[in-house]
Design a protein around this motif. Structure first.
Motif, short mmCIF file in Angstrom:
data_model
loop_
_atom_site.label_atom_id
_atom_site.label_comp_id
_atom_site.label_asym_id
_atom_site.label_seq_id
_atom_site.Cartn_x
_atom_site.Cartn_y
_atom_site.Cartn_z
N LEU A 1 -4.80 7.29 5.69
CA LEU A 1 -3.99 6.50 4.76
C LEU A 1 -2.68 7.23 4.46
O LEU A 1 -1.61 6.62 4.36
CB LEU A 1 -4.74 6.27 3.44
CG LEU A 1 -5.95 5.35 3.49
CD1 LEU A 1 -6.70 5.39 2.16
CD2 LEU A 1 -5.51 3.92 3.80
N THR B 1 -0.40 6.84 7.42
CA THR B 1 0.16 5.47 7.46
C THR B 1 1.32 5.36 6.48
O THR B 1 2.37 4.80 6.81
CB THR B 1 -0.94 4.44 7.10
OG1 THR B 1 -2.02 4.61 8.02
CG2 THR B 1 -0.41 3.02 7.21
N THR B 2 1.14 5.89 5.28
CA THR B 2 2.21 5.83 4.28
C THR B 2 3.45 6.60 4.77
O THR B 2 4.58 6.11 4.63
CB THR B 2 1.72 6.40 2.93
OG1 THR B 2 0.69 5.54 2.45
CG2 THR B 2 2.84 6.46 1.91
N LEU C 1 1.11 -1.85 8.76
CA LEU C 1 -0.01 -2.33 7.95
C LEU C 1 -0.78 -3.42 8.67
O LEU C 1 -2.00 -3.46 8.64
CB LEU C 1 0.49 -2.85 6.60
CG LEU C 1 0.88 -1.79 5.59
CD1 LEU C 1 1.30 -2.44 4.28
CD2 LEU C 1 -0.27 -0.82 5.35
N ASP D 1 -4.25 -1.22 -2.99
CA ASP D 1 -4.44 -2.61 -2.62
C ASP D 1 -3.19 -3.12 -1.89
O ASP D 1 -2.11 -2.54 -1.99
CB ASP D 1 -4.76 -3.48 -3.84
CG ASP D 1 -3.81 -3.20 -4.99
OD1 ASP D 1 -3.10 -2.17 -4.92
OD2 ASP D 1 -3.76 -4.00 -5.94
N LEU D 2 -3.39 -4.18 -1.15
CA LEU D 2 -2.30 -4.71 -0.33
C LEU D 2 -1.62 -5.86 -1.05
O LEU D 2 -2.22 -6.54 -1.88
CB LEU D 2 -2.88 -5.21 1.00
CG LEU D 2 -3.51 -4.15 1.89
CD1 LEU D 2 -4.27 -4.80 3.02
CD2 LEU D 2 -2.45 -3.22 2.44
N MET E 1 0.84 -1.21 0.00
CA MET E 1 0.00 0.00 0.00
C MET E 1 0.87 1.25 0.00
O MET E 1 1.81 1.34 0.75
CB MET E 1 -0.88 0.01 1.25
CG MET E 1 -1.94 1.08 1.20
SD MET E 1 -2.41 1.72 2.82
CE MET E 1 -1.14 2.90 3.14
N GLU E 2 0.54 2.17 -0.85
CA GLU E 2 1.24 3.45 -0.83
C GLU E 2 0.27 4.56 -1.21
O GLU E 2 -0.15 4.69 -2.35
CB GLU E 2 2.43 3.44 -1.78
CG GLU E 2 3.11 4.79 -1.78
CD GLU E 2 4.53 4.76 -2.33
OE1 GLU E 2 4.98 3.70 -2.74
OE2 GLU E 2 5.15 5.84 -2.32
N PHE E 3 -0.09 5.37 -0.21
CA PHE E 3 -1.02 6.47 -0.46
C PHE E 3 -0.21 7.76 -0.50
O PHE E 3 -0.13 8.50 0.46
CB PHE E 3 -2.07 6.53 0.65
CG PHE E 3 -3.17 7.52 0.39
CD1 PHE E 3 -4.28 7.15 -0.36
CD2 PHE E 3 -3.10 8.80 0.88
CE1 PHE E 3 -5.30 8.06 -0.61
CE2 PHE E 3 -4.12 9.72 0.63
CZ PHE E 3 -5.21 9.34 -0.12
N SER E 4 0.44 8.00 -1.62
CA SER E 4 1.21 9.23 -1.76
C SER E 4 1.44 9.48 -3.24
O SER E 4 1.18 8.61 -4.07
CB SER E 4 2.53 9.14 -1.01
OG SER E 4 3.31 8.10 -1.55
N LEU F 1 5.16 4.44 7.24
CA LEU F 1 5.84 3.31 6.59
C LEU F 1 7.17 3.75 6.00
O LEU F 1 8.13 2.99 5.96
CB LEU F 1 4.95 2.73 5.48
CG LEU F 1 3.80 1.84 5.91
CD1 LEU F 1 2.86 1.59 4.75
CD2 LEU F 1 4.32 0.51 6.45
#
Lengths: 344, 397
Positions: free
Chosen positions: B300, B303-304, B71, B4-5, A1-4, B307
């Motif tokens: 979201l 979270t990114t 995650l 999506d994961l 997942m990457e929201f950027s 990460l």
């Protein structure tokens, strides 16, 4: 997942902002607002050099085939610099004609006559009869120098006509930097009909939301900078909590709107069923946040915010027009409720 | 942008979902009240065993011993919210003291406290705020005076939730009254059963006592209860306050509430029409949905950032302010949608949703104020997020 945003997306936005800070300075915008044709052409030429027109064109039509998220980043940069541009119209033409890209390439310049998708008015509107469009469309965008018009009829159909067959009369709005026209067609032959769908109106609303995101961010930046300079009672006004809290409230309202636009654009790009709902809600969200910021940032500037000297009103008016364009926040929320089957 | 994961994570989600479905009959119900309820403790232990609680706490201290994985933590939270299976315990001991001990505690302190705390056998309360030290926490005055191997503590604390039930307290006390206000504070732990401690319930607007006042009169506390070092309590406390701010305003919890509101507005009828058919109410619902979507997308984004090991900036600083406000507004719409029946509370035949909307409307106002008031949050957003100047300090009179 990457929201950027990807590296490419950041570069696209940064380099466009670089071009705009040169070509769309407030001095230039002021000239455009009083109808200086040379200033309009200079900005258009700079954006053409940048290659704005080809970003969203499908690769088959000689473009880069970028998606709506990229388009939102472009529109946000244009909003930040309150730059008038044909980009909105050409981006939406690319969305509408995705299945029929033949019309998009070459020297085609699209104007947009689609307000009827949101609001049908007495005494206005287009109707289709035997393959020909007649009537008057209000608040058409980029109609000047257009080669083609993308026009919505009263039944939600979306048609392409040759712009040469249209008569355009200016409609003056609060925002003098952008031009709007009432476009009258008298039995103009339809060249192509696109499927009208939820996606088109959603994309139109989302792009306007992105424009407001940029304009509102510019207003916050200006308010914070002004508050760091302006002194009263022996201190900069930005050290007063009353002023700080106004700025914090603006940032707290706007920042989630940025993530919402990214999410909605991505959802539309990948064909997620939630995309149109999110896009309509993004339009409503940014309209409300933008209106709050337009007012609050003006207030942070005190009396100067009200004058023409600072020019803040150009952003105020950009946001004010965007709020109503393609439907008010109430209309966008109603669409979102309908799309979810919550109301008829 | 990629939402999506990876298959590894999808498999993990399926696994979590299956574990919850298979074991949900063992979960505590509304009948299982009280802090040391056997069913609740057994459920907590089962969740730890499956890595659904205390996931990153080392096995040696009673945790699951999993690697930190943002995650997976997110997936677990989402699956609890989606399945509506009761989640892990979340007292201040678990969420604030345990991370602090792991970071700054001695081996003996970790051994003594972490396992019973995460299993729900040892309840903690937090002694931070005082009547004269709220937003200005570092102004606290509860004194701790050295006496051999002990400190003698005098003073009082306020807003102490679970003080009645707590076995232990983690507390900020002033050990050096001559030092600057941030430098004379010590973070200390001790049993609530010690002589000289009095707890008085503080009844709030909801009608129940969700908080207490705690009074200390010559309480003799062993020095071994100090976490990290004497007079370094401000740094220790800041480590835990970060954990608290992270808890308030969680967008997944907000989304779950929003969905409850949608269910209410579809199911409840007035004048033969479902509430959702009222265009005014529907418009307000859509306004809230826009904010719920926006805060989810904002989550979201955070979270990114985490990460990637990057700072989340303004997106992170606004979560407590916006999230708590949004919860309060969701409850407000639910009450307005219910109209006259929205005012019913606590008990009675015509009560809707067990009267929980009025309770939330009030309790959420408490959360807007607590854990750093909305105004303090705005100072933080302005000063750290927008780099605006700090309030000049008053010259000492």
């Amino acid at each position: 997942m990457e929201f950027s945003l990807s590296e490419d997306q950041r570069m696209l936005q940064d380099s466009l902002k670089g071009v705009l800070s040169q070509s769309a300075s407030l001095d230039q915008i002021r000239k455009i607002a009083v109808g200086d044709a040379g200033a309009v052409r200079a900005l258009e030429a700079a954006l053409e050099d940048f290659g704005l027109a080809s970003l969203l064109l499908p690769e088959a039509a000689g473009g880069l085939g970028l998606g709506l998220l990229d388009a939102c980043l472009v529109q946000e940069a244009l909003g930040y610099h309150i730059a008038p541009s044909r980009f909105l119209a050409s981006a939406l033409a690319a969305v509408a004609l995705a299945d029929n890209p033949g019309l998009l390439g070459g020297d085609a310049k699209f104007g947009l006559a689609v307000t009827e998708m949101a609001s049908r008015r007495d005494g206005a509107g287009l109707s289709l009869k035997a393959g020909k469009l007649s009537g008057t469309a209000l608040l058409a965008i980029s109609a000047e120098e257009a080669t083609h018009l993308l026009a919505a009829d009263a039944k939600g159909g979306l048609h392409v006509v040759d712009a040469a067959g249209a008569k355009a009369a200016p409609m003056q709005t609060i925002d003098r930097t952008r031009t709007f026209h009432a476009v009258t067609l008298s039995g103009v032959k339809v060249l192509s009909t696109a499927k009208a769908n939820d996606r088109f109106l959603a994309a139109a609303r989302l792009l306007v939301a992105a424009d407001t995101l940029g304009a509102a961010q510019a207003m916050i930046d200006k308010a914070v900078a002004y508050a760091a300079e302006r002194q009263q009672f022996g201190r900069v006004i930005g050290s007063f909590q009353a002023v700080k809290h106004m700025c914090a409230e603006m940032a707290a309202k706007l920042e989630p709107g940025r993530a919402l636009i990214w999410h909605a654009a991505h959802a539309l790009d990948i064909g997620d069923a939630e995309g149109p709902v999110m896009a309509n809600l993004a339009k409503a969200y940014l309209a409300e946040a933008g209106t709050f910021i337009a007012r609050t940032a003006t207030e942070v500037h005190g009396g100067m915010g009200f004058t023409d000297l600072v020019g803040l009103h150009y952003w105020f008016k950009r946001i004010g027009v965007n709020r109503q364009l393609f439907g008010s926040p109430e209309q966008a929320r109603q669409t979102a409720a309908q799309l979810q089957g919550l109301v008829a | 942008m990629k939402l999506d994961l990876d298959p590894e994570y999808e498999a993990f989600r399926a696994n979590v979902s299956e574990t919850l479905t298979k074991n949900r009959h063992l979960a505590p119900t509304s009948e299982d009240k009280g802090y040391k309820n056997a069913r609740r403790i057994a459920w907590q232990k089962l969740l730890i065993e499956h890595g659904l609680a205390a996931r990153t706490i080392p096995k040696a201290y009673g945790g699951y011993g999993g690697e930190a994985d943002i995650l997976k933590a997110r997936i677990i939270a989402e699956e609890f919210a989606r399945s509506r299976v009761p989640g892990p315990m979340a007292g201040q001991g678990i969420s604030m003291l345990v991370p602090t001990l792991l970071e700054l505690g001695t081996e003996a302190q970790k051994q003594a406290y972490i396992r019973p705390t995460i299993e729900g056998e040892m309840i903690w309360c937090q002694g931070y705020s005082e009547p004269g030290a709220g937003s200005d926490l570092a102004a606290l005055r509860t004194s701790a005076v050295e006496d051999g191997d002990h400190y003698v503590i005098n003073g009082s604390k306020i807003w102490t939730s679970t003080a009645k039930q707590a076995d232990m307290i983690f507390c900020l006390v002033r050990t050096d009254p001559a030092a600057k206000k941030h430098e004379g504070i010590t973070y200390i732990t001790f049993p609530m059963s010690m002589p000289g401690i009095e707890v008085r319930p503080l009844v709030d607007m909801t009608g129940s006592a969700n908080f207490n006042e705690v009074f200390f009169t010559n309480v003799r506390v062993p020095k071994s209860g100090v976490i990290y070092q004497p007079n370094k309590g401000w740094q220790v406390a800041n480590a835990t306050l970060t954990h608290e701010r992270g808890m308030l305003g969680d967008p997944n919890a907000t989304k779950a509430r929003f969905l409850e509101l949608v269910t209410l507005m579809k199911g409840e009828s007035v004048n033969g029409q479902p509430l959702i058919a009222n265009p005014m109410l529907c418009d307000r619902l859509m306004q809230l949905q826009a904010e719920v979507y926006a805060m989810q997308a904002n989550g979201l984004r955070i979270t990114t950032s985490r990460l990637k090991g990057e700072q989340a900036g303004i997106a992170g600083l606004i979560v407590k302010l916006n999230g708590c406000d949004l919860n309060h507004e969701i409850a407000r719409l639910a009450i307005d949608a219910l109209g006259e029946l929205g005012i019913l509370y606590e008990d009675g035949e015509h009560l809707r949703s067990d009267g929980s909307w009025q309770w939330r409307y009030m309790y959420d106002l408490g959360l807007i104020i607590g854990g750093g008031t909305a105004q303090i949050q705005k100072n933080i957003i302005a000063e750290r997020g927008l780099n605006m100047p700090r309030e000049p300090k008053l010259a000492k009179a």
